[in-house]
Enzyme design. Structure first.
Site, PDB file in Angstrom:
ATOM      1  CE  LYS A 186      -3.546   2.299   2.782  1.00 56.63           C
ATOM      2  NZ  LYS A 186      -4.443   2.138   3.941  1.00 56.63           N
ATOM      3  CE  LYS A 237      -6.120   1.957  -0.215  1.00 53.18           C
ATOM      4  NZ  LYS A 237      -6.520   2.024   1.145  1.00 53.18           N
TER       5      LYS A 237
HETATM    6  C1  PBG Z   1      -7.070   2.976   5.752  1.00 49.73           C
HETATM    7  C2  PBG Z   1      -7.596   2.955   4.382  1.00 49.73           C
HETATM    8  C3  PBG Z   1      -7.512   3.975   3.432  1.00 49.73           C
HETATM    9  C4  PBG Z   1      -8.152   3.492   2.280  1.00 49.73           C
HETATM   10  C5  PBG Z   1      -8.629   2.214   2.571  1.00 49.73           C
HETATM   11  N1  PBG Z   1      -8.236   1.902   3.862  1.00 49.73           N
HETATM   12  C6  PBG Z   1      -7.026   5.369   3.503  1.00 49.73           C
HETATM   13  C7  PBG Z   1      -5.683   5.761   3.881  1.00 49.73           C
HETATM   14  O1  PBG Z   1      -4.738   4.972   3.921  1.00 49.73           O
HETATM   15  O2  PBG Z   1      -5.581   6.943   4.212  1.00 49.73           O
HETATM   16  C8  PBG Z   1      -8.280   4.269   0.993  1.00 49.73           C
HETATM   17  C9  PBG Z   1      -9.321   3.825   0.076  1.00 49.73           C
HETATM   18  C10 PBG Z   1      -9.646   4.781  -0.983  1.00 49.73           C
HETATM   19  O3  PBG Z   1      -9.006   5.830  -1.200  1.00 49.73           O
HETATM   20  O4  PBG Z   1     -10.609   4.481  -1.682  1.00 49.73           O
HETATM   21  N2  PBG Z   1      -7.973   2.458   6.662  1.00 49.73           N
END
Ligand code: PBG
Length: 328
Positions: free
Chosen positions: A198, A251
């Site tokens: 991520k 991601k």
């Molecule tokens: C963290 C989380 C995030 C997303 C999913 N889980 C946000 C982040 O890391 O700030 C992002 C998903 C999206 O942008 O659609 N719990």
């Protein structure tokens, strides 16, 4: 005029009509590729549209059925839940409370809509008053202290009846900790879909409005990955395989197709990708302006993720794409 061209290979031969094109098509999207995210918010009688994500709403549990019915209509039965609690505190205690927002939502869905496969996002950022993905020690996200809270959270989600957990906080060792925590309580059969790779991405902007999870100071660069790194991304995925993850995720998706592709080659687990909020909002906004054909760009984008190697696509487009696939 060029004459007497002796062309042996004419790739256009296989593109002459749709009948033939569909015969030689390499990648096909189906409704089974999709997981639909749902934002559940504490309170009653709430259905809020997220201004930066047209068509996506926050729902209170008592109105969740409106979204679930729409999903069932297009045969989507896999969802991932994000919770927005009424109160935030330094350790995000709502996330592991028996009466927490996710716990209530899971109980409701498993009771009233048993056809759904329910996945929970596991993180602290929506529940902490500082908005970071873990607990703090002197303004630093404390990795090992956070693991204990993640374990509390997954055990509590499991007690509420969740089918799968998806840790997204990018803490080192989170899969090991969660696997042990679940097994210790007898939850051997609950799979872990790890947000293994991520990136610290600006594409999460609209989500942070939706989940009310913007960090109150600093950023997430000390735990989420540097967008410049692919070898490190593969390493993160391999580490999670070793730790016992059942599915690894990349991601965001759209700007990271190379990462999806490489991880697909490197691991033997199913690979998921998260088509994140900013990717959704960009397409919606351009379509709204009439600059692109929104439906076509949506399908082409989702197809590119599958072609890159994703077995599973988490996407806010799930409902719309499934409706289109059913029509065709
Ligand atoms: C963290 C989380 C995030 C997303 C999913 N889980 C946000 C982040 O890391 O700030 C992002 C998903 C999206 O942008 O659609 N719990």
């Amino acid at each position: 005029m060029i004459k007497d061209l002796d062309l042996l290979y004419r790739p256009r031969r296989l593109r002459r009509n749709e009948n033939l094109r569909s015969l030689v098509r390499e990648t096909v999207l189906t409704v089974d590729d999709f997981i639909s995210p749902i934002f559940v918010i504490a309170g009653k009688n709430i259905k809020n549209e997220i201004s930066s994500m047209p068509g996506v709403h926050q729902y209170s549990v008592d109105r969740l059925s409106e979204e679930l019915d729409q999903l069932l209509n297009v045969n989507i039965t896999r969802i991932i839940l994000f919770g927005i609690p009424n109160e935030k505190d330094p350790t995000g205690s709502n996330s592991y409370s028996e009466l927490g927002i996710i716990q209530q939502a899971v109980q409701f869905i498993k009771k009233e809509y048993p056809q759904f496969y329910v996945i929970s996002d596991v993180c602290l950022c929506e529940y902490t008053d500082h908005g970071h993905c873990g607990v703090l020690t002197e303004n630093n996200v404390d990795n090992d202290a956070t693991l204990e809270y993640l374990v509390k959270q997954v055990v509590s989600h499991s007690q509420a009846g969740v089918d799968m957990v998806a840790p997204s906080g990018m803490m080192d060792g989170m899969v090991t900790a969660i696997r042990h925590g679940l097994d210790e309580k007898g939850y051997y059969d609950i799979p872990i879909m790890s947000y293994a790779t991520k990136y610290a991405s600006a594409f999460y902007g609209p989500f942070r409005e939706a989940a009310e999870s913007t960090p109150q100071f600093g950023d997430r660069k000390s735990y989420q990955m540097d967008p410049a790194n692919i070898r490190e991304g593969i390493k993160e995925a391999l580490l999670d395989v070793d730790e016992g993850a059942d599915i690894v995720m990349v991601k965001p998706a759209m700007a990271y197709l190379d990462v999806i592709s490489k991880i697909k080659e490197a691991v033997l687990l199913p690979v998921a990708c998260y088509n994140v909020s900013g990717e959704y909002s960009m397409i919606k906004a351009a379509a709204d302006k009439g600059w692109i054909d929104g439906e076509k760009v949506m399908m082409e984008t989702l197809l590119s993720m599958k072609r890159a190697g994703a077995d599973i696509i988490i996407t806010y487009f799930a409902k719309e794409a499934a409706a289109l696939l059913r029509k065709n």
